[in-house]
Design an enzyme around this catalytic site. Sequence first.
Site, short mmCIF file in Angstrom:
data_model
loop_
_atom_site.label_atom_id
_atom_site.label_comp_id
_atom_site.label_asym_id
_atom_site.label_seq_id
_atom_site.Cartn_x
_atom_site.Cartn_y
_atom_site.Cartn_z
N ASN A 42 -45.89 -44.41 11.10
CA ASN A 42 -45.44 -45.18 12.30
C ASN A 42 -43.67 -45.73 12.18
O ASN A 42 -43.18 -45.90 11.06
CB ASN A 42 -46.36 -46.63 11.97
CG ASN A 42 -46.27 -47.40 10.64
OD1 ASN A 42 -45.89 -46.94 10.27
ND2 ASN A 42 -46.77 -48.75 11.17
N GLU A 44 -41.88 -48.57 13.70
CA GLU A 44 -41.84 -49.73 15.23
C GLU A 44 -40.24 -50.25 15.35
O GLU A 44 -39.03 -49.88 15.03
CB GLU A 44 -41.95 -50.69 14.00
CG GLU A 44 -43.83 -50.84 13.42
CD GLU A 44 -44.16 -52.38 13.15
OE1 GLU A 44 -43.72 -52.47 12.77
OE2 GLU A 44 -46.12 -52.08 12.61
N CYS A 53 -46.48 -44.55 16.70
CA CYS A 53 -47.46 -44.24 15.81
C CYS A 53 -47.20 -43.64 14.67
O CYS A 53 -46.43 -42.17 15.41
CB CYS A 53 -49.52 -44.34 15.98
SG CYS A 53 -50.00 -45.97 17.00
N GLU A 55 -49.35 -40.78 14.29
CA GLU A 55 -49.68 -39.74 14.79
C GLU A 55 -48.88 -39.31 15.43
O GLU A 55 -49.01 -37.98 15.64
CB GLU A 55 -51.60 -40.09 15.22
CG GLU A 55 -52.34 -40.17 14.22
CD GLU A 55 -52.79 -41.94 14.22
OE1 GLU A 55 -51.05 -42.69 14.06
OE2 GLU A 55 -53.43 -42.76 13.93
N CYS A 89 -55.42 -44.91 16.63
CA CYS A 89 -55.47 -46.04 18.03
C CYS A 89 -56.47 -45.40 19.58
O CYS A 89 -55.89 -44.12 19.18
CB CYS A 89 -53.93 -46.77 18.49
SG CYS A 89 -53.12 -45.62 18.83
N CYS A 92 -53.34 -42.97 20.37
CA CYS A 92 -53.33 -41.94 19.95
C CYS A 92 -54.61 -40.75 20.09
O CYS A 92 -54.16 -39.59 19.69
CB CYS A 92 -53.01 -41.95 17.94
SG CYS A 92 -51.14 -43.02 17.48
N1 THU Z 1 -50.35 -47.57 13.92
C1 THU Z 1 -50.44 -46.09 13.91
O1 THU Z 1 -48.78 -45.74 12.58
N2 THU Z 1 -51.10 -45.52 14.15
C2 THU Z 1 -52.36 -45.82 14.81
O2 THU Z 1 -53.65 -45.58 15.23
C3 THU Z 1 -52.43 -47.06 14.71
C4 THU Z 1 -51.58 -47.79 14.48
C5 THU Z 1 -49.13 -48.09 13.63
C6 THU Z 1 -48.65 -49.02 14.56
C7 THU Z 1 -47.61 -50.20 14.34
O3 THU Z 1 -46.71 -49.99 13.89
C8 THU Z 1 -49.09 -50.49 13.25
O4 THU Z 1 -49.40 -49.17 12.73
C9 THU Z 1 -49.54 -51.65 13.57
O5 THU Z 1 -50.59 -51.78 14.31
#
Ligand code: THU
Length: 130
Positions: A42, A44, A53, A55, A89, A92
């Site tokens: 991930n 941000e 994310c 994925e 999520c 994704c």
């Molecule tokens: N996140 C992912 O990388 N993949 C997911 O499937 C769920 C959430 C990340 C997004 C964000 O940077 C952190 O997790 C907290 O939500």
Amino acid sequence: MTDDELLDAARTVREMAYCPYSKFRVGAAIIDENGSVHVGCNVENAAYPQGSCAETGAIAAMVAAGGQRIITIAVAGGGTEKTRACAPCGGCRQRIREFSNSSTRIIFKDDDNEWHKFSMDELLPSSFHL
Ligand code: THU
């Protein structure tokens, strides 16, 4: 490559996560139809919705390398005391759906180190797909 080895790849790339806001690291590793492995973490952003994310990053790496089908994707969360588990999520799940078929597997371990292994249809039933 075994499921444990693919999860290890996800755990390794998880360390590269850029997550100063959530402090929740996520790594993802895909094995594609060519047997190649692609990873993502991930990333941000100060403008929160612009973050991506793990994925999403792994899928982009797969496509850039010429892969078109996700055989298995392993996801590893972490970074808080409470949890290390990370189910993909909703957004994704749809992104994975684009490059999946009926045998695609989505796998992760929960906080008790127990495997959770799903098909695409289990994670995103009646999904939209062209
Ligand atoms: N996140 C992912 O990388 N993949 C997911 O499937 C769920 C959430 C990340 C997004 C964000 O940077 C952190 O997790 C907290 O939500």
